[in-house]
Design a protein around this motif. Structure first.
Motif, PDB file in Angstrom:
ATOM      1  N   HIS A  35       0.849  -1.196   0.000  1.00 45.99           N
ATOM      2  CA  HIS A  35       0.000   0.000   0.000  1.00 45.99           C
ATOM      3  C   HIS A  35       0.879   1.238   0.000  1.00 45.99           C
ATOM      4  CE1 HIS A  35      -3.321  -2.699   0.726  1.00 45.99           C
ATOM      5  NE2 HIS A  35      -2.556  -3.284   1.652  1.00 45.99           N
ATOM      6  N   SER A  36       0.436   2.251  -0.707  1.00 44.45           N
ATOM      7  CA  SER A  36       1.269   3.444  -0.864  1.00 44.45           C
ATOM      8  C   SER A  36       1.126   4.446   0.276  1.00 44.45           C
ATOM      9  CB  SER A  36       0.975   4.123  -2.203  1.00 44.45           C
ATOM     10  OG  SER A  36      -0.391   4.469  -2.284  1.00 44.45           O
ATOM     11  N   THR A  37       0.055   4.340   1.067  1.00 46.09           N
ATOM     12  CA  THR A  37      -0.123   5.278   2.183  1.00 46.09           C
ATOM     13  C   THR A  37      -0.509   4.525   3.451  1.00 46.09           C
ATOM     14  OG1 THR A  37      -2.487   5.616   1.779  1.00 46.09           O
ATOM     15  CG2 THR A  37      -0.952   7.091   0.608  1.00 46.09           C
ATOM     16  N   PHE A  38      -0.335   5.200   4.569  1.00 54.33           N
ATOM     17  CA  PHE A  38      -0.752   4.629   5.845  1.00 54.33           C
ATOM     18  C   PHE A  38      -2.249   4.388   5.860  1.00 54.33           C
ATOM     19  CE2 PHE A  38      -2.475   5.313  10.120  1.00 54.33           C
ATOM     20  CZ  PHE A  38      -1.869   4.254  10.776  1.00 54.33           C
ATOM     21  N   GLN A  39      -3.005   5.312   5.261  1.00 60.33           N
ATOM     22  CA  GLN A  39      -4.463   5.194   5.226  1.00 60.33           C
ATOM     23  C   GLN A  39      -4.895   3.935   4.470  1.00 60.33           C
ATOM     24  OE1 GLN A  39      -2.719   7.939   4.606  1.00 60.33           O
ATOM     25  NE2 GLN A  39      -3.525   9.564   5.890  1.00 60.33           N
ATOM     26  N   GLU A  40      -4.233   3.639   3.365  1.00 57.52           N
ATOM     27  CA  GLU A  40      -4.561   2.428   2.613  1.00 57.52           C
ATOM     28  C   GLU A  40      -4.213   1.172   3.407  1.00 57.52           C
ATOM     29  OE1 GLU A  40      -2.645   2.612  -1.166  1.00 57.52           O
ATOM     30  OE2 GLU A  40      -3.957   4.189  -1.901  1.00 57.52           O
ATOM     31  N   SER A  41      -3.093   1.200   4.104  1.00 58.54           N
ATOM     32  CA  SER A  41      -2.712   0.055   4.943  1.00 58.54           C
ATOM     33  C   SER A  41      -3.729  -0.168   6.049  1.00 58.54           C
ATOM     34  CB  SER A  41      -1.336   0.281   5.569  1.00 58.54           C
ATOM     35  OG  SER A  41      -0.342   0.327   4.594  1.00 58.54           O
ATOM     36  N   LEU A  42      -4.136   0.905   6.693  1.00 63.45           N
ATOM     37  CA  LEU A  42      -5.131   0.809   7.753  1.00 63.45           C
ATOM     38  C   LEU A  42      -6.465   0.317   7.210  1.00 63.45           C
ATOM     39  CD1 LEU A  42      -5.808   1.249  10.725  1.00 63.45           C
ATOM     40  CD2 LEU A  42      -6.336   3.636  10.158  1.00 63.45           C
ATOM     41  N   ALA A  43      -6.870   0.822   6.058  1.00 58.83           N
ATOM     42  CA  ALA A  43      -8.122   0.379   5.430  1.00 58.83           C
ATOM     43  C   ALA A  43      -8.061  -1.113   5.116  1.00 58.83           C
ATOM     44  CB  ALA A  43      -8.390   1.180   4.158  1.00 58.83           C
ATOM     45  N   PHE A  44      -6.910  -1.589   4.662  1.00 55.06           N
ATOM     46  CA  PHE A  44      -6.752  -3.011   4.350  1.00 55.06           C
ATOM     47  C   PHE A  44      -6.910  -3.871   5.605  1.00 55.06           C
ATOM     48  CE2 PHE A  44      -4.068  -6.789   3.978  1.00 55.06           C
ATOM     49  CZ  PHE A  44      -4.591  -7.369   2.838  1.00 55.06           C
ATOM     50  N   VAL A  45      -6.235  -3.482   6.662  1.00 54.34           N
ATOM     51  CA  VAL A  45      -6.303  -4.251   7.916  1.00 54.34           C
ATOM     52  C   VAL A  45      -7.727  -4.236   8.470  1.00 54.34           C
ATOM     53  CG1 VAL A  45      -5.506  -4.355  10.312  1.00 54.34           C
ATOM     54  CG2 VAL A  45      -3.871  -3.943   8.480  1.00 54.34           C
ATOM     55  N   LEU A  46      -8.325  -3.063   8.548  1.00 56.90           N
ATOM     56  CA  LEU A  46      -9.679  -2.954   9.090  1.00 56.90           C
ATOM     57  C   LEU A  46     -10.695  -3.722   8.250  1.00 56.90           C
ATOM     58  CD1 LEU A  46      -9.829   0.781  10.184  1.00 56.90           C
ATOM     59  CD2 LEU A  46      -9.720  -1.244  11.656  1.00 56.90           C
ATOM     60  N   SER A  47     -10.568  -3.629   6.947  1.00 54.91           N
ATOM     61  CA  SER A  47     -11.541  -4.318   6.092  1.00 54.91           C
ATOM     62  C   SER A  47     -11.451  -5.829   6.251  1.00 54.91           C
ATOM     63  CB  SER A  47     -11.362  -3.915   4.629  1.00 54.91           C
ATOM     64  OG  SER A  47     -10.103  -4.323   4.139  1.00 54.91           O
ATOM     65  N   ASN A  48     -10.264  -6.346   6.446  1.00 54.68           N
ATOM     66  CA  ASN A  48     -10.130  -7.787   6.650  1.00 54.68           C
ATOM     67  C   ASN A  48     -10.606  -8.217   8.034  1.00 54.68           C
ATOM     68  OD1 ASN A  48      -8.914  -9.196   4.266  1.00 54.68           O
ATOM     69  ND2 ASN A  48      -7.577  -7.419   4.442  1.00 54.68           N
ATOM     70  N   ARG A  49     -10.442  -7.361   9.013  1.00 51.79           N
ATOM     71  CA  ARG A  49     -10.905  -7.688  10.372  1.00 51.79           C
ATOM     72  C   ARG A  49     -12.421  -7.582  10.521  1.00 51.79           C
ATOM     73  NH1 ARG A  49      -6.759  -9.154  14.183  1.00 51.79           N
ATOM     74  NH2 ARG A  49      -4.889  -8.734  12.993  1.00 51.79           N
ATOM     75  N   LEU A  50     -13.021  -6.634   9.831  1.00 54.44           N
ATOM     76  CA  LEU A  50     -14.450  -6.366   9.997  1.00 54.44           C
ATOM     77  C   LEU A  50     -15.337  -7.069   8.972  1.00 54.44           C
ATOM     78  CD1 LEU A  50     -14.237  -2.540  10.728  1.00 54.44           C
ATOM     79  CD2 LEU A  50     -14.529  -4.396  12.373  1.00 54.44           C
ATOM     80  N   THR A  52     -17.569  -9.646   6.882  1.00 54.49           N
ATOM     81  CA  THR A  52     -18.548 -10.681   7.221  1.00 54.49           C
ATOM     82  C   THR A  52     -18.947 -11.375   5.929  1.00 54.49           C
ATOM     83  OG1 THR A  52     -20.466  -9.247   6.916  1.00 54.49           O
ATOM     84  CG2 THR A  52     -19.464  -9.271   9.122  1.00 54.49           C
ATOM     85  N   THR A  53     -19.865 -12.318   6.028  1.00 57.78           N
ATOM     86  CA  THR A  53     -20.346 -12.971   4.813  1.00 57.78           C
ATOM     87  C   THR A  53     -21.181 -12.011   3.965  1.00 57.78           C
ATOM     88  OG1 THR A  53     -22.234 -13.851   6.037  1.00 57.78           O
ATOM     89  CG2 THR A  53     -20.329 -15.281   5.796  1.00 57.78           C
ATOM     90  N   THR A  54     -21.699 -10.979   4.589  1.00 51.15           N
ATOM     91  CA  THR A  54     -22.514  -9.995   3.881  1.00 51.15           C
ATOM     92  C   THR A  54     -21.658  -8.869   3.304  1.00 51.15           C
ATOM     93  OG1 THR A  54     -24.269 -10.442   5.457  1.00 51.15           O
ATOM     94  CG2 THR A  54     -24.545  -8.525   4.057  1.00 51.15           C
ATOM     95  N   LEU A  55     -20.692  -8.410   4.081  1.00 48.87           N
ATOM     96  CA  LEU A  55     -19.783  -7.341   3.646  1.00 48.87           C
ATOM     97  C   LEU A  55     -18.405  -7.940   3.394  1.00 48.87           C
ATOM     98  CD1 LEU A  55     -20.655  -4.341   5.949  1.00 48.87           C
ATOM     99  CD2 LEU A  55     -20.686  -4.362   3.468  1.00 48.87           C
ATOM    100  N   LEU A  56     -18.015  -7.972   2.145  1.00 54.80           N
ATOM    101  CA  LEU A  56     -16.726  -8.544   1.771  1.00 54.80           C
ATOM    102  C   LEU A  56     -15.596  -7.566   2.076  1.00 54.80           C
ATOM    103  CD1 LEU A  56     -17.754 -10.038  -1.669  1.00 54.80           C
ATOM    104  CD2 LEU A  56     -17.621 -11.207   0.539  1.00 54.80           C
ATOM    105  N   PRO A  57     -14.379  -8.079   2.286  1.00 56.36           N
ATOM    106  CA  PRO A  57     -13.241  -7.188   2.560  1.00 56.36           C
ATOM    107  C   PRO A  57     -13.026  -6.152   1.464  1.00 56.36           C
ATOM    108  CG  PRO A  57     -12.613  -9.461   2.948  1.00 56.36           C
ATOM    109  CD  PRO A  57     -13.986  -9.481   2.353  1.00 56.36           C
ATOM    110  N   THR A  58     -13.215  -6.543   0.221  1.00 51.99           N
ATOM    111  CA  THR A  58     -13.009  -5.589  -0.874  1.00 51.99           C
ATOM    112  C   THR A  58     -14.028  -4.454  -0.838  1.00 51.99           C
ATOM    113  OG1 THR A  58     -14.290  -7.053  -2.308  1.00 51.99           O
ATOM    114  CG2 THR A  58     -11.896  -7.222  -2.431  1.00 51.99           C
ATOM    115  N   GLN A  59     -15.254  -4.755  -0.466  1.00 50.66           N
ATOM    116  CA  GLN A  59     -16.274  -3.708  -0.350  1.00 50.66           C
ATOM    117  C   GLN A  59     -15.916  -2.749   0.774  1.00 50.66           C
ATOM    118  OE1 GLN A  59     -19.430  -6.561   0.185  1.00 50.66           O
ATOM    119  NE2 GLN A  59     -20.402  -5.927  -1.736  1.00 50.66           N
ATOM    120  N   LEU A  60     -15.517  -3.285   1.903  1.00 48.29           N
ATOM    121  CA  LEU A  60     -15.133  -2.436   3.030  1.00 48.29           C
ATOM    122  C   LEU A  60     -13.909  -1.598   2.698  1.00 48.29           C
ATOM    123  CD1 LEU A  60     -15.765  -4.894   5.979  1.00 48.29           C
ATOM    124  CD2 LEU A  60     -16.987  -2.761   5.539  1.00 48.29           C
ATOM    125  N   TYR A  61     -12.943  -2.198   2.040  1.00 44.17           N
ATOM    126  CA  TYR A  61     -11.728  -1.477   1.661  1.00 44.17           C
ATOM    127  C   TYR A  61     -12.080  -0.267   0.789  1.00 44.17           C
ATOM    128  CZ  TYR A  61      -7.141  -0.474  -0.297  1.00 44.17           C
ATOM    129  OH  TYR A  61      -5.987   0.148  -0.676  1.00 44.17           O
TER     130      TYR A  61
END
Length: 66
Positions: A35-50, A52-61
């Motif tokens: 990831h090129s920025t801290f914000q993108e890295s944080l978004a990646f981590v949060l999206s994978n942690r949060l 669900t079967t309804t909300l995919l990591p890519t959608q959250l990211y």
């Protein structure tokens, strides 16, 4: 210290740790170095942690990066 300098220092130290710790290397690359920025890295981590079967990591990211 400005954010850009902090980000460069973090990336440099992460590269060093990835070289030193082969078991952590893929994790460090996926979470920080790909990831090129801290914000993108944080978004990646949060999206994978949060995800669900309804909300995919890519959608959250995408939502976090908006």
């Amino acid at each position: 210290m400005c954010a850009a300098v902090s980000c460069r220092i973090c990336r440099r130290e992460t590269l060093h740790e990835a070289d030193r710790e082969p078991l952590l290397s893929s994790f460090l690359h996926a979470t920080i170095l790909e990831h090129s920025t801290f914000q993108e890295s944080l978004a990646f981590v949060l999206s994978n942690r949060l995800a669900t079967t309804t909300l995919l990591p890519t959608q959250l990211y995408d939502l976090f990066c908006e």
